[in-house]
Scaffold this active site. Structure first.
Site, PDB file in Angstrom:
ATOM      1  N   CYS A  10       0.832  -1.203   0.000  1.00  0.00           N
ATOM      2  CA  CYS A  10       0.000   0.000   0.000  1.00  0.00           C
ATOM      3  C   CYS A  10       0.870   1.258   0.000  1.00  0.00           C
ATOM      4  CB  CYS A  10      -0.920  -0.014   1.212  1.00  0.00           C
ATOM      5  SG  CYS A  10      -1.811   1.531   1.499  1.00  0.00           S
ATOM      6  N   LYS A  37      -8.924  -8.712   5.120  1.00  0.00           N
ATOM      7  CA  LYS A  37      -8.681  -7.864   6.292  1.00  0.00           C
ATOM      8  C   LYS A  37      -9.367  -8.423   7.531  1.00  0.00           C
ATOM      9  CE  LYS A  37      -8.627  -3.818   3.274  1.00  0.00           C
ATOM     10  NZ  LYS A  37      -9.391  -2.646   2.826  1.00  0.00           N
ATOM     11  N   GLU A  62      -5.992   7.536   7.833  1.00  0.00           N
ATOM     12  CA  GLU A  62      -5.635   8.475   6.765  1.00  0.00           C
ATOM     13  C   GLU A  62      -4.164   8.899   6.935  1.00  0.00           C
ATOM     14  OE1 GLU A  62      -7.358   9.223   4.004  1.00  0.00           O
ATOM     15  OE2 GLU A  62      -8.899   7.866   4.738  1.00  0.00           O
TER      16      GLU A  62
END
Length: 203
Positions: A10, A37, A62
């Site tokens: 990622c 996940k 975030e």
């Protein structure tokens, strides 16, 4: 101790790993299978996305929010300016990057097997064209904001590492940007931030 829940491929997770290694902190990384996940990811982040930072009772998600928190909590080396005006300008540039570059990266990352060939090609072209416009900046700047490595460099670096992986080819006019990328990749913290799966993304 801080715990970072991170996807091994990622680019947004790599941003946070890079900041943590840049700070030389004591932390734990927990790798998450992005295709399977665990339930606790959705309990910590209602959007079910990584990265997620946990420190005692604090849970953040975030990447830009996580990284600003780390930078303020551990101010050396400083990645966001202490000057309010410069910090505001940096945040505006970060916002522009998200809206003009990374919105297309989300398509390449999250819809890789779903999006149309035309849509995938368009996303690559949008990223390529926006990156090329940044190249002249590095005719005089070592890093995005001058001589000092900053949060803007943190944000863009994982994308530059993955250009081959995404099939994004830059023209010769982007050579200053390519040299800039090499400067970032030569930083020990950058190499430490790479997972084994990320190391093989770049030819």
């Amino acid at each position: 101790m801080m715990v970072l829940y991170s996807g091994t491929t990622c680019p947004f997770s790599q941003r946070c790993r890079l900041v943590l290694f840049e700070k030389g902190m004591d932390f734990e990384i927990r790798d998450i299978d992005l295709f399977n996940k665990p339930d606790n990811i959705f309990r910590m982040n209602p959007y079910g996305q990584v990265p997620i930072l946990v420190e005692r009772d604090l849970i953040l998600y975030e990447s830009n929010i996580i990284n600003e928190y780390i930078d303020e909590r551990f101010p050396y080396p400083q990645l966001m300016s202490s000057d309010p005006l410069m910090r505001a300008r940096a945040r505006l540039m970060l916002l522009n990057f998200e809206k003009e570059i990374f919105i297309h990266l989300y398509m390449l990352e999250n819809e890789r097997n779903k999006t149309s060939i035309k849509g995938y090609k368009r996303a690559r072209e949008e990223i390529r064209d926006r990156l090329i416009t940044l190249a002249p900046l590095f005719l005089k700047n070592k890093y995005m904001l001058g001589d000092e490595f900053s949060m803007l460099d943190v944000v863009i670096a994982p994308l530059l590492w993955r250009l081959d992986y995404y099939g994004i080819n830059l023209s010769k006019s982007a050579s200053p940007l390519i040299k800039y990328a090499e400067r970032i990749f030569s930083r020990p913290s950058y190499m430490e931030s790479l997972t084994p799966a990320e190391k093989i993304m770049r030819k």
